[in-house]
Structure formats: structure tokens, C-alpha cells
Design a protein around this motif. Sequence first.
Motif, PDB file in Angstrom:
ATOM      1  N   GLU A  87       8.333 -12.722   4.796  1.00 54.69           N
ATOM      2  CA  GLU A  87       7.188 -13.062   5.643  1.00 54.69           C
ATOM      3  C   GLU A  87       6.134 -11.965   5.605  1.00 54.69           C
ATOM      4  O   GLU A  87       4.940 -12.240   5.600  1.00 54.69           O
ATOM      5  CB  GLU A  87       7.669 -13.317   7.068  1.00 54.69           C
ATOM      6  CG  GLU A  87       8.453 -14.614   7.196  1.00 54.69           C
ATOM      7  CD  GLU A  87       9.214 -14.713   8.503  1.00 54.69           C
ATOM      8  OE1 GLU A  87       9.629 -15.838   8.837  1.00 54.69           O
ATOM      9  OE2 GLU A  87       9.394 -13.682   9.179  1.00 54.69           O
ATOM     10  N   VAL A  88       6.593 -10.718   5.566  1.00 54.23           N
ATOM     11  CA  VAL A  88       5.650  -9.603   5.420  1.00 54.23           C
ATOM     12  C   VAL A  88       4.906  -9.729   4.100  1.00 54.23           C
ATOM     13  O   VAL A  88       3.680  -9.567   4.028  1.00 54.23           O
ATOM     14  CB  VAL A  88       6.405  -8.257   5.490  1.00 54.23           C
ATOM     15  CG1 VAL A  88       5.479  -7.103   5.109  1.00 54.23           C
ATOM     16  CG2 VAL A  88       6.983  -8.029   6.885  1.00 54.23           C
ATOM     17  N   SER A  89       5.629 -10.033   3.047  1.00 56.91           N
ATOM     18  CA  SER A  89       5.037 -10.154   1.720  1.00 56.91           C
ATOM     19  C   SER A  89       3.997 -11.263   1.651  1.00 56.91           C
ATOM     20  O   SER A  89       2.965 -11.127   0.986  1.00 56.91           O
ATOM     21  CB  SER A  89       6.137 -10.412   0.681  1.00 56.91           C
ATOM     22  OG  SER A  89       5.597 -10.635  -0.595  1.00 56.91           O
ATOM     23  N   GLU A  90       4.235 -12.371   2.353  1.00 59.03           N
ATOM     24  CA  GLU A  90       3.360 -13.537   2.255  1.00 59.03           C
ATOM     25  C   GLU A  90       2.188 -13.508   3.231  1.00 59.03           C
ATOM     26  O   GLU A  90       1.270 -14.319   3.116  1.00 59.03           O
ATOM     27  CB  GLU A  90       4.180 -14.808   2.502  1.00 59.03           C
ATOM     28  CG  GLU A  90       5.205 -15.094   1.421  1.00 59.03           C
ATOM     29  CD  GLU A  90       4.561 -15.309   0.060  1.00 59.03           C
ATOM     30  OE1 GLU A  90       3.512 -15.990  -0.008  1.00 59.03           O
ATOM     31  OE2 GLU A  90       5.097 -14.804  -0.930  1.00 59.03           O
ATOM     32  N   ILE A 108       6.130  -3.063   4.170  1.00 56.19           N
ATOM     33  CA  ILE A 108       4.710  -3.168   3.850  1.00 56.19           C
ATOM     34  C   ILE A 108       4.373  -2.329   2.622  1.00 56.19           C
ATOM     35  O   ILE A 108       3.615  -2.752   1.747  1.00 56.19           O
ATOM     36  CB  ILE A 108       3.862  -2.761   5.069  1.00 56.19           C
ATOM     37  CG1 ILE A 108       4.014  -3.805   6.183  1.00 56.19           C
ATOM     38  CG2 ILE A 108       2.392  -2.595   4.684  1.00 56.19           C
ATOM     39  CD1 ILE A 108       3.325  -3.439   7.473  1.00 56.19           C
ATOM     40  N   SER A 109       4.941  -1.137   2.545  1.00 52.53           N
ATOM     41  CA  SER A 109       4.681  -0.282   1.397  1.00 52.53           C
ATOM     42  C   SER A 109       5.124  -0.934   0.095  1.00 52.53           C
ATOM     43  O   SER A 109       4.432  -0.854  -0.929  1.00 52.53           O
ATOM     44  CB  SER A 109       5.389   1.067   1.586  1.00 52.53           C
ATOM     45  OG  SER A 109       5.272   1.868   0.439  1.00 52.53           O
ATOM     46  N   GLN A 110       6.265  -1.602   0.139  1.00 52.77           N
ATOM     47  CA  GLN A 110       6.837  -2.187  -1.071  1.00 52.77           C
ATOM     48  C   GLN A 110       6.301  -3.582  -1.383  1.00 52.77           C
ATOM     49  O   GLN A 110       6.206  -3.964  -2.560  1.00 52.77           O
ATOM     50  CB  GLN A 110       8.360  -2.242  -0.940  1.00 52.77           C
ATOM     51  CG  GLN A 110       9.020  -0.883  -0.833  1.00 52.77           C
ATOM     52  CD  GLN A 110      10.501  -0.964  -0.504  1.00 52.77           C
ATOM     53  OE1 GLN A 110      11.122  -2.020  -0.636  1.00 52.77           O
ATOM     54  NE2 GLN A 110      11.070   0.138  -0.048  1.00 52.77           N
ATOM     55  N   GLU A 111       5.959  -4.345  -0.339  1.00 56.52           N
ATOM     56  CA  GLU A 111       5.655  -5.766  -0.546  1.00 56.52           C
ATOM     57  C   GLU A 111       4.233  -6.188  -0.176  1.00 56.52           C
ATOM     58  O   GLU A 111       3.797  -7.265  -0.592  1.00 56.52           O
ATOM     59  CB  GLU A 111       6.635  -6.624   0.275  1.00 56.52           C
ATOM     60  CG  GLU A 111       8.107  -6.359  -0.003  1.00 56.52           C
ATOM     61  CD  GLU A 111       8.538  -6.874  -1.364  1.00 56.52           C
ATOM     62  OE1 GLU A 111       7.826  -7.722  -1.929  1.00 56.52           O
ATOM     63  OE2 GLU A 111       9.584  -6.421  -1.867  1.00 56.52           O
ATOM     64  N   ALA A 112       3.525  -5.369   0.617  1.00 55.49           N
ATOM     65  CA  ALA A 112       2.261  -5.873   1.170  1.00 55.49           C
ATOM     66  C   ALA A 112       1.213  -4.780   1.337  1.00 55.49           C
ATOM     67  O   ALA A 112       0.414  -4.817   2.274  1.00 55.49           O
ATOM     68  CB  ALA A 112       2.534  -6.546   2.518  1.00 55.49           C
ATOM     69  N   SER A 113       1.186  -3.827   0.427  1.00 45.86           N
ATOM     70  CA  SER A 113       0.244  -2.720   0.589  1.00 45.86           C
ATOM     71  C   SER A 113      -1.207  -3.197   0.545  1.00 45.86           C
ATOM     72  O   SER A 113      -2.088  -2.613   1.193  1.00 45.86           O
ATOM     73  CB  SER A 113       0.481  -1.662  -0.491  1.00 45.86           C
ATOM     74  OG  SER A 113       0.332  -2.226  -1.792  1.00 45.86           O
ATOM     75  N   ASP A 114      -1.489  -4.272  -0.189  1.00 40.87           N
ATOM     76  CA  ASP A 114      -2.859  -4.765  -0.303  1.00 40.87           C
ATOM     77  C   ASP A 114      -3.331  -5.508   0.935  1.00 40.87           C
ATOM     78  O   ASP A 114      -4.528  -5.695   1.143  1.00 40.87           O
ATOM     79  CB  ASP A 114      -3.006  -5.668  -1.532  1.00 40.87           C
ATOM     80  CG  ASP A 114      -2.092  -6.885  -1.485  1.00 40.87           C
ATOM     81  OD1 ASP A 114      -1.044  -6.807  -0.819  1.00 40.87           O
ATOM     82  OD2 ASP A 114      -2.425  -7.913  -2.112  1.00 40.87           O
ATOM     83  N   SER A 115      -2.400  -5.937   1.774  1.00 40.52           N
ATOM     84  CA  SER A 115      -2.774  -6.664   2.991  1.00 40.52           C
ATOM     85  C   SER A 115      -2.553  -5.837   4.255  1.00 40.52           C
ATOM     86  O   SER A 115      -2.708  -6.334   5.366  1.00 40.52           O
ATOM     87  CB  SER A 115      -1.977  -7.971   3.093  1.00 40.52           C
ATOM     88  OG  SER A 115      -0.593  -7.698   3.178  1.00 40.52           O
ATOM     89  N   ALA A 116      -2.212  -4.565   4.106  1.00 40.54           N
ATOM     90  CA  ALA A 116      -1.855  -3.721   5.245  1.00 40.54           C
ATOM     91  C   ALA A 116      -3.071  -3.362   6.090  1.00 40.54           C
ATOM     92  O   ALA A 116      -4.154  -3.083   5.569  1.00 40.54           O
ATOM     93  CB  ALA A 116      -1.169  -2.448   4.757  1.00 40.54           C
TER      94      ALA A 116
END
Length: 338
Positions: A87-90, A108-116
Motif C-alpha cells: 500500500e505504501v508502494s502504490e 518509503i525509502s525502499q518502495e516510495a521515495s518518489d512519492s514521499a
Amino acid sequence: MRTGTTVRAAVLGTATLMMITACGSGGGGAEDTGVPPADADLTVVTGVYPLEWLAREIGGDGVAVTQLTEPGTEPHDLELTGRQVGEVSEADIAFFVGGLQPAVDDAISQEASDSALDVGDVVHLRPAGGEDEEHGDEEHAHEDEHGHEDEHAHEEEGEEEHDHGEHDPHFWLDVELMAETARALGERMGEVHPEGADAYEQNVEAVTAELEAIGQEYEEGLASCEHHDVVVGHTAFTYLTEAYGLEQVGVSGVDPDTEPSPSQIAAITDIVRERDITTVFTEPLMPPETAETIASETGAEVRVLDPLEGVTEDSPGDDYPSIMRGNLAALTTALGCS
């Protein structure tokens, strides 16, 4: 800006909807807004309740918000399931306070850095050790005029900074910092979903007006008090006490899981006696035994002061504004304010 929101959300639509239903923390949920993630204009994932409240208030009916911390759970201790990492990734926006929840930081660092969207990149967070050596109290118009200095609140400072990051994450107890964060979130939502930018801006204005009203109530309610010492279980209230000229006296430090030693409890008990403090505060997510021990030895009362890390049955309200006002009522009674 990320694209394809509806397509991505549909992949995890059922699981995400179940997560929102299970983990809404009293401030509303997807079932309240009527928007499933697959149909949302954008999706936001948050790790702690005050951020969830902001996201729901600013996003309105078109935004699906997933809260990762279940109600009644200490947010510092959060561990994510594989589904939650997904869910964090998406999510279109991963809204968090860096250092507060290591599991969220890692995901977030591994899966969603661009949306953080890290609150620490938006507002100035105070050091976990307490006094802000670089900025002092100049950020607040209500500098402590009483000359108090808390000598007991941070006896385990070095260890806590190591365990929970360099900063005190409880910024949401300062309504001015909450307003700054609201504006930043509204701007990010408008970037992700330009068609909703005007609505998000209007919602930000409504949220900041509410925060300004709460701040004014604190100004007036705490303007004239017999006492200024706020005895708490752990030092989560620095942003609040420093904003209004109060002194926080903590049994333990920023880490709520740190067990106070007998010497710490004895030291706080002495302070309560010496300063004729009438109230010892406990929290909804902390066991009350330590506060009750100090109260029984000093004749003080035990009351709840909520750090707003989540909403529980013991919270003095059912959402951010009502809990903040409940805290104000507890403080004005405990401190003898007129």
C-alpha cells in the motif's frame, strides 16, 4: 507527479479498502467518505493519526487515505505487513514523520521515495533532546517567561535520540506547525491531481482557520495560570509547553517505552511536592501505574493529557480538534488558569 492512479489503485483495491476499514483511527475512514481507492482522485498513506486527519480534511471526498497504525497501538512500535508495504508502494503520496516509525521510514525509502512527503522537510522539528540549541524558542511568540528549566525530563537523552531519530516528532501539538504542514500537503495534492488543486486549497484554508481558532483558545485559556509545571509520563509535549510558556516535567524521555527508574520516579515525586503540583498526567496509550504511584505519594490527581498519537476510547475527544480542546480543558483545570 505520479500517473495512472486509478489503474494502480485497482490492483490493490480490495485489500486497501479492507485495510482502511480495519485501521481508521477515529478520525473518519474511506467508509465515511464513500470513495474506494480504485475510484479516488489520489491515494495517501499515513503512519500516525494527526497526518491522517490532515489528509482527510484537505483531501475531502475524492481522496482515499490509508492509515497504517491501528487504533490503540503505540505508533512508535509499528511493524508493517507485506500488504501494508504494498500500500505504501502504490500510494500517490506517502505522508510521514521521518524518525518516528522506522518501519515506515524503511518502506518509503525502499518502495516510495518518489512519492514521499516527510514533515521534517516541511517544518523545523525540535531535537529529541529537548532544547533547540540552534533556534532556541525564537520560533514561538510565547517564550517561557518563567525561567523554568527541566532538569529531569531527558536523563536518557542520548539513548532515546539513537532509538527514535534526532528529532522530536510530536510537532502536531503546535498548531502553527500543523498549519504549515497543511499548506505543504495541499500543495502536493494539487501537484499530483491538478484538477482538484482549487478544492484542496479551499480545504487548506478551512483547516488553517480551525487551527488558528484552537491556537487562540490556548492563548486565552493559558494566559493567566497559578501553576506552569506540566508533569507527564514521557516528554511528548515539548511543542505545546514551549509554545505557551509552560514547563514540561517528564518522568521519562521522548521514548514512551522507556521504563522510568526508581530514582527518576523519586525525583519527579520530589518536584511535585516542592512545587505544590496538583496534577500528574498520564496518556491513553501508556499504563497509568507510574502516575498513580506519584499521585498517591503526593496527594496529586491523575488526569489524561493526550499526545494525539492516536484516538482511543480514553482520548478526551474523537478527532484532532476535539482532543486538542480536551487537552486545553485538562491543562486549565490542572494549572488553575482563569
